[in-house]
Design an enzyme around this catalytic site. Structure first.
Site, mmCIF file in Angstrom:
data_model
loop_
_atom_site.group_PDB
_atom_site.id
_atom_site.type_symbol
_atom_site.label_atom_id
_atom_site.label_comp_id
_atom_site.label_asym_id
_atom_site.label_seq_id
_atom_site.Cartn_x
_atom_site.Cartn_y
_atom_site.Cartn_z
ATOM 1 N N CYS A 1 27.951 -47.953 31.050
ATOM 2 C CA CYS A 1 28.489 -48.867 30.037
ATOM 3 C C CYS A 1 29.628 -49.692 30.592
ATOM 4 O O CYS A 1 29.916 -50.768 30.108
ATOM 5 C CB CYS A 1 28.987 -48.079 28.844
ATOM 6 N N SER B 1 20.624 -37.694 21.698
ATOM 7 C CA SER B 1 19.847 -38.886 22.045
ATOM 8 C C SER B 1 18.641 -38.473 22.876
ATOM 9 O O SER B 1 18.788 -37.726 23.854
ATOM 10 C CB SER B 1 20.724 -39.860 22.839
HETATM 11 C C1 LIG Z 1 24.316 -41.765 26.583
HETATM 12 C C2 LIG Z 1 25.387 -41.209 25.741
HETATM 13 C C3 LIG Z 1 25.641 -41.675 24.447
HETATM 14 C C4 LIG Z 1 24.898 -42.834 23.865
HETATM 15 O O1 LIG Z 1 23.557 -42.575 23.604
HETATM 16 P P1 LIG Z 1 22.577 -43.825 23.401
HETATM 17 O O2 LIG Z 1 21.335 -43.233 22.846
HETATM 18 O O3 LIG Z 1 22.386 -44.435 24.757
HETATM 19 O O4 LIG Z 1 23.263 -44.752 22.441
HETATM 20 C C5 LIG Z 1 26.626 -41.090 23.708
HETATM 21 N N1 LIG Z 1 27.357 -40.075 24.205
HETATM 22 C C6 LIG Z 1 27.156 -39.588 25.435
HETATM 23 C C7 LIG Z 1 27.988 -38.441 25.925
HETATM 24 C C8 LIG Z 1 26.178 -40.140 26.248
HETATM 25 O O5 LIG Z 1 25.990 -39.661 27.482
#
Ligand SMILES: *Cc1c(COP(=O)(O)O)cnc(C)c1O
Length: 383
Positions: free
Chosen positions: A321, A195
């Site tokens: 979250c 991401s």
């Molecule tokens: C932030 C995160 C995600 C989600 O990514 P987004 O782009 O915010 O949907 C998934 N896995 C981990 C380990 C993260 O830290």
């Protein structure tokens, strides 16, 4: 303000903003169209793909851009399991909800799921994964590093087990990209999620590495973008920003990561020395260079966050979250901490922009905050 919540999201690097800017203004072509304007968007898209591929030792065709890290996880997991009816998958108890809730959703659809536990440091035991494998196991999905406590998993060992048994191996490496060396062949994984916004890129753009020769089912249908694996006009500025964030990390190399690690170590040592009845959660060594996570007995993480906020310091308790819910983190509970201890969690996550002065300020401000909260806590033993 002092921003120590970089595991939740990061600021967009100035270099990234600069690279994106033309694609938010004059370079607005749809990469699927035929004229020169569109061609420049298409070329920019492929530059971004090449940056990420190069950084992880993959081929550009093995990168699929999606809308977030969560979507990359969904595509890997749903896309693999739904190639056939039924079958079994293995994950771990400390996954991000993007993985854990996706697996549980598939379980409701009729697929079988085993959730491997972790030890007190948040480590998955590869032998437990091996023992959970059945005739019909089709996917193992274990995160590369944990977003709450920073523990780095033995992915090389687990991926080797998966490969030997002909099972697809996915890892969520969202927190690791740019902080820990990641090479798809050295790791031996088939799929890996990323991401942009955790790496000084923009929000709303992610990527899934998919090893050549494998093709998951798409989860979004429509146009033929991204090798027909992800319909929808590509987020060109986002992908350009993602590519620049990655090439910037490559240009900067180890130096900022090592500086971050040294500041993180100073923070951990200072907190543990100044504040009694405190534990460092997560693995003492096998951990991300930017995450310091603590458990303070007798108090609640929410109280710590509010007190820090009054000093203009941003941290987090559990993951972004789940804040807003009163349940303690599933990660800390899986590591065996009782509810009352898991409630007193604080995660401070650094970035390459964190300064020593900021860490010194936190080390000055935090001990009296913890003491004041303990003095008000009915759980705190009076002397
Ligand atoms: C932030 C995160 C995600 C989600 O990514 P987004 O782009 O915010 O949907 C998934 N896995 C981990 C380990 C993260 O830290």
């Amino acid at each position: 303000m002092i921003y120590l919540d970089n595991a939740a999201t990061t600021r967009v690097a100035p270099e990234v903003f600069e690279a994106m800017s033309p694609f938010l203004q004059d370079e607005y072509g749809n990469p699927s169209s035929v004229y020169a304007l569109a061609g420049r968007s298409a070329a920019a898209l492929e530059d971004g793909r090449r940056s990420l591929a190069e950084f992880i030792g993959a081929e550009p065709e093995e990168i699929i851009f999606v809308g977030s890290g969560s979507e990359a996880d969904n595509l890997a997991i749903k896309g693999t399991m739904r190639k056939k009816d039924g079958g079994h998958m293995i994950t771990s108890a400390i996954e991000h909800h993007a993985v854990l809730h996706t697996c549980k959703y598939l379980q409701e659809e009729g697929y079988d799921l085993t959730v491997a536990g972790v030890d007190q440091h948040g480590l998955v035991d590869p032998r437990e994964v091996a023992d959970a494998i059945r005739e019909d196991t089709r996917l193992i999905t274990i995160m590369h590093s944990n977003n709450e406590v920073g523990t780095i998993q033995p992915i090389v060992e687990i991926a080797a087990i998966a490969r030997e048994r002909g099972i697809k191996m996915h890892t969520d490496a969202v927190q690791s990209l740019g902080k820990v060396p990641l090479n798809v062949d050295a790791l031996g994984v088939d799929m890996m999620s990323f991401s942009a916004h955790k790496l000084h890129g923009p929000k709303g753009v992610g990527a899934l590495y998919i090893r050549k020769g494998f093709r998951p089912e798409p989860i979004i249908h429509g146009g033929g973008q991204e090798r027909r694996l992800r319909a929808g006009t590509e987020n060109v500025p986002g992908i350009v920003g993602f590519g620049r964030a990655v090439s910037l990390a490559a240009e900067l190399g180890h130096e900022p990561v090592e500086r971050m690690r040294a500041l993180r170590d100073k923070l951990i040592a200072g907190v543990l020395e100044a504040i009694p009845e405190t534990v460092l959660s997560g693995h003492p060594v096998e951990r991300l260079p930017n995450i310091a996570s603590f458990l303070f007995r007798y108090i609640e993480g929410e109280g710590i966050l509010l007190s820090l906020d009054m000093k203009d310091i941003a941290g987090s308790s559990g993951s972004a979250c789940t804040s807003g819910s009163l349940d303690p983190s599933h990660v800390l509970l899986s590591m065996g901490y009782p509810h009352e201890i898991a409630h007193g969690s604080l995660r401070l996550s650094l970035s390459r922009y964190t300064t020593e002065q900021e860490i010194d300020t936190v080390l000055e401000v935090l001990p009296p905050i913890i003491q004041r909260l303990r003095d008000m806590s009915p759980l705190y033993p009076r002397r």
